[in-house]
Scaffold this motif. Sequence first.
Motif, short mmCIF file in Angstrom:
data_model
loop_
_atom_site.label_atom_id
_atom_site.label_comp_id
_atom_site.label_asym_id
_atom_site.label_seq_id
_atom_site.Cartn_x
_atom_site.Cartn_y
_atom_site.Cartn_z
N ASP A 70 0.83 -1.22 0.00
CA ASP A 70 0.00 0.00 0.00
C ASP A 70 0.86 1.25 0.00
O ASP A 70 0.51 2.25 0.65
CB ASP A 70 -0.93 0.03 1.23
CG ASP A 70 -1.83 -1.20 1.31
OD1 ASP A 70 -2.05 -1.83 0.27
OD2 ASP A 70 -2.28 -1.51 2.42
N ASP B 217 0.04 1.57 -4.05
CA ASP B 217 -1.34 1.32 -3.66
C ASP B 217 -2.31 1.49 -4.82
O ASP B 217 -2.14 2.35 -5.68
CB ASP B 217 -1.74 2.24 -2.51
CG ASP B 217 -3.06 1.81 -1.91
OD1 ASP B 217 -3.11 0.70 -1.34
OD2 ASP B 217 -4.07 2.55 -2.04
N GLU C 194 -0.32 -2.55 -7.69
CA GLU C 194 -1.41 -3.42 -7.25
C GLU C 194 -2.75 -2.90 -7.76
O GLU C 194 -2.90 -1.72 -8.05
CB GLU C 194 -1.43 -3.58 -5.73
CG GLU C 194 -1.77 -2.33 -4.96
CD GLU C 194 -2.00 -2.59 -3.46
OE1 GLU C 194 -1.41 -3.51 -2.88
OE2 GLU C 194 -2.78 -1.83 -2.88
CA CA Z 1 -4.25 -1.77 -0.88
#
Ligand code: CA
Length: 280
Positions: free
Chosen positions: A181, A203, A237
């Motif tokens: 993150d 993130d 991500e």
């Molecule tokens: Ca996340």
Amino acid sequence: AKMKKGNSYSFYDPALQTLLEKQAELETDLVRAIASDEFCAYFQPQVSSSGKVIGAEALIRWNHPSKGLVAPNEFIPIAEQYGLIQKLQNIVLRDICILIAQLRTENIIDELFSVSINISHCQFNSSTLKTELLNTIAGFDILPAQIKLEITESMLAGDIDNTVQQMEEIKAKGFAFSIDDFGTGYSCLTHLSAFPVKELKIDKSFIDKVLDDATGFSIVKTIITLAKSLNITVVAEGVEALAQHELLKSLHIDAIQGYLIAKPMTKSDYLVWHKTNIAN
Ligand code: CA
Ligand code: C2E
Ligand code: CA
Ligand code: CA
């Protein structure tokens, strides 16, 4: 209503009372579920910008007999609060070992392939993390280097010397660290350079905005450039769109993870997915 309790006043709040009862129920259910083996890890692949399958992230799932599949956000905080997180971590780690051992037996991964596990702040701050990791992987034919520990920036906010020492000891056993993150905490990349970190994961909230405007694009670009200057690998991500992937590739991202590639899958589904995708 005001109730006297010791020297402090607490207020009787029906909503809070209901919440506490719910939490207590969930705790009882968690203890039962651990005993009846209802937890397992799902696996979501990570693919390099050239298309190679470089690893996966293990994500815990609770296969509840009446509620069905329960997402981690619903039970991890309770497990942390009631001291059950260690047991869950070991279940995930065991599943990771089983998967890696299987992939090694079938000779379909190289030694650079690694699987990530999310480490809770409770675990990270515990002095037993290193021994728990070593004890759980012992007996499996895997290398510690094939396991990556995902921690968040906020876990690095405490005493730097202690944290660095703890991380160095774990790294010395072969495990690698990834910052999860990234961008949502308060740290900056220069701060990060103090810690033995191999990878950072941008993130999803930033990846969501990468196509939207110049700011979203610059933030991602800056993170990638600075990380590379520190020799830290960068993973995006939550990549859902091909256009995001293309843009990230043009920024020389190392790897991506997201629904665009695949959703988290059971161990057996992951094995099938892996075999059909390593041909690339
Ligand atoms: Ca996340
Ligand atoms: P995280 O570590 O940031 O994990 C990524 C989350 O994003 C996962 O949700 C994953 O299923 C989801 N995801 C992946 N790709 C996409 C995408 O393209 N689009 C969207 N919308 N979502 C995507 P999940 O599995 O529900 O996990 C939620 C959080 O729970 C994780 O966030 C992590 O903080 C925590 N968690 C999961 N497994 C574990 C575990 O074994 N231990 C601990 N301590 N925490 C865990
Ligand atoms: Ca994660
Ligand atoms: Ca994450």
